[in-house]
Design a protein around this motif. Structure first.
Motif, PDB file in Angstrom:
ATOM      1  N   VAL A  31       0.838  -1.201   0.000  1.00 54.94           N
ATOM      2  CA  VAL A  31       0.000   0.000   0.000  1.00 54.94           C
ATOM      3  C   VAL A  31       0.875   1.254   0.000  1.00 54.94           C
ATOM      4  O   VAL A  31       0.631   2.203  -0.757  1.00 54.94           O
ATOM      5  CB  VAL A  31      -0.959  -0.008   1.211  1.00 54.94           C
ATOM      6  CG1 VAL A  31      -1.651   1.346   1.382  1.00 54.94           C
ATOM      7  CG2 VAL A  31      -1.991  -1.113   1.053  1.00 54.94           C
ATOM      8  N   GLU A  32       1.911   1.250   0.824  1.00 52.86           N
ATOM      9  CA  GLU A  32       2.819   2.389   0.900  1.00 52.86           C
ATOM     10  C   GLU A  32       3.498   2.631  -0.456  1.00 52.86           C
ATOM     11  O   GLU A  32       3.572   3.763  -0.929  1.00 52.86           O
ATOM     12  CB  GLU A  32       3.872   2.113   1.982  1.00 52.86           C
ATOM     13  CG  GLU A  32       4.823   3.255   2.231  1.00 52.86           C
ATOM     14  CD  GLU A  32       5.829   2.916   3.322  1.00 52.86           C
ATOM     15  OE1 GLU A  32       7.017   3.236   3.128  1.00 52.86           O
ATOM     16  OE2 GLU A  32       5.427   2.325   4.346  1.00 52.86           O
ATOM     17  N   ALA A  33       3.971   1.559  -1.094  1.00 53.05           N
ATOM     18  CA  ALA A  33       4.643   1.693  -2.388  1.00 53.05           C
ATOM     19  C   ALA A  33       3.676   2.200  -3.454  1.00 53.05           C
ATOM     20  O   ALA A  33       4.047   3.015  -4.301  1.00 53.05           O
ATOM     21  CB  ALA A  33       5.232   0.351  -2.816  1.00 53.05           C
ATOM     22  N   SER A  38       6.302   4.365  -5.841  1.00 52.52           N
ATOM     23  CA  SER A  38       7.721   3.997  -5.856  1.00 52.52           C
ATOM     24  C   SER A  38       7.887   2.589  -6.429  1.00 52.52           C
ATOM     25  O   SER A  38       6.981   1.759  -6.367  1.00 52.52           O
ATOM     26  CB  SER A  38       8.314   4.073  -4.450  1.00 52.52           C
ATOM     27  OG  SER A  38       7.601   3.254  -3.558  1.00 52.52           O
ATOM     28  N   GLU A  39       9.063   2.355  -6.986  1.00 53.79           N
ATOM     29  CA  GLU A  39       9.344   1.051  -7.590  1.00 53.79           C
ATOM     30  C   GLU A  39       9.655   0.026  -6.496  1.00 53.79           C
ATOM     31  O   GLU A  39      10.273   0.355  -5.483  1.00 53.79           O
ATOM     32  CB  GLU A  39      10.534   1.175  -8.555  1.00 53.79           C
ATOM     33  CG  GLU A  39      10.708  -0.044  -9.425  1.00 53.79           C
ATOM     34  CD  GLU A  39      11.572   0.221 -10.639  1.00 53.79           C
ATOM     35  OE1 GLU A  39      12.333  -0.692 -10.997  1.00 53.79           O
ATOM     36  OE2 GLU A  39      11.491   1.306 -11.218  1.00 53.79           O
ATOM     37  N   VAL A  40       9.199  -1.202  -6.716  1.00 55.14           N
ATOM     38  CA  VAL A  40       9.443  -2.279  -5.758  1.00 55.14           C
ATOM     39  C   VAL A  40       9.993  -3.505  -6.487  1.00 55.14           C
ATOM     40  O   VAL A  40       9.867  -3.640  -7.700  1.00 55.14           O
ATOM     41  CB  VAL A  40       8.149  -2.698  -5.005  1.00 55.14           C
ATOM     42  CG1 VAL A  40       7.668  -1.603  -4.096  1.00 55.14           C
ATOM     43  CG2 VAL A  40       7.068  -3.125  -5.970  1.00 55.14           C
ATOM     44  N   VAL A  54       6.385  -0.651 -10.745  1.00 52.18           N
ATOM     45  CA  VAL A  54       5.572   0.241  -9.923  1.00 52.18           C
ATOM     46  C   VAL A  54       4.192  -0.396  -9.749  1.00 52.18           C
ATOM     47  O   VAL A  54       3.602  -0.866 -10.718  1.00 52.18           O
ATOM     48  CB  VAL A  54       5.446   1.629 -10.590  1.00 52.18           C
ATOM     49  CG1 VAL A  54       4.533   2.544  -9.782  1.00 52.18           C
ATOM     50  CG2 VAL A  54       6.816   2.270 -10.751  1.00 52.18           C
ATOM     51  N   ILE A  55       3.690  -0.407  -8.528  1.00 54.61           N
ATOM     52  CA  ILE A  55       2.358  -0.962  -8.266  1.00 54.61           C
ATOM     53  C   ILE A  55       1.324   0.044  -8.761  1.00 54.61           C
ATOM     54  O   ILE A  55       1.303   1.189  -8.307  1.00 54.61           O
ATOM     55  CB  ILE A  55       2.165  -1.260  -6.773  1.00 54.61           C
ATOM     56  CG1 ILE A  55       3.160  -2.349  -6.336  1.00 54.61           C
ATOM     57  CG2 ILE A  55       0.730  -1.697  -6.480  1.00 54.61           C
ATOM     58  CD1 ILE A  55       3.208  -2.590  -4.859  1.00 54.61           C
ATOM     59  N   VAL A  56       0.491  -0.396  -9.714  1.00 56.68           N
ATOM     60  CA  VAL A  56      -0.534   0.495 -10.258  1.00 56.68           C
ATOM     61  C   VAL A  56      -1.915   0.183  -9.698  1.00 56.68           C
ATOM     62  O   VAL A  56      -2.812   1.016  -9.782  1.00 56.68           O
ATOM     63  CB  VAL A  56      -0.547   0.458 -11.815  1.00 56.68           C
ATOM     64  CG1 VAL A  56       0.746   1.055 -12.359  1.00 56.68           C
ATOM     65  CG2 VAL A  56      -0.755  -0.941 -12.343  1.00 56.68           C
TER      66      VAL A  56
END
Length: 88
Positions: A31-33, A38-40, A54-56
């Motif tokens: 959730v934070e990312a 931000s890329e994970v 990136v989480i979309v």
């Protein structure tokens, strides 16, 4: 002629179990990312390579995490995510 033996089926590998605290931490980091865009780097059970991008979207209905990298979308089942890291 001897009967032909069928190969024995291997038991499907089971996903390692994690306790609620670990699952909650993974969820919070996802959730934070997403909020920070931000890329994970996700370590995913059953995949040799990590999923990076990136989480979309976090789809609560299907329990899939949508990760985009250079226009390619990968949908990862939440329960298969073992670890969430920042890229090096």
């Amino acid at each position: 002629m001897p009967p032909v033996e069928k190969p024995k089926k291997k038991a499907k590998d089971k996903r390692p179990t994690r306790d609620e605290a670990i699952l909650e931490e993974i969820g919070e980091r996802l959730v934070e990312a997403k909020n920070e865009e931000s890329e994970v780097v996700l370590t995913v059970w059953g995949l040799d390579e990590p999923v990076q991008g990136v989480i979309v979207a976090l789809d609560t209905r299907t329990r899939l995490v949508h990760v985009e990298k250079q226009g390619d979308l990968t949908k990862v089942p939440f329960m298969d995510i073992m670890k969430v890291d920042n890229p090096d």
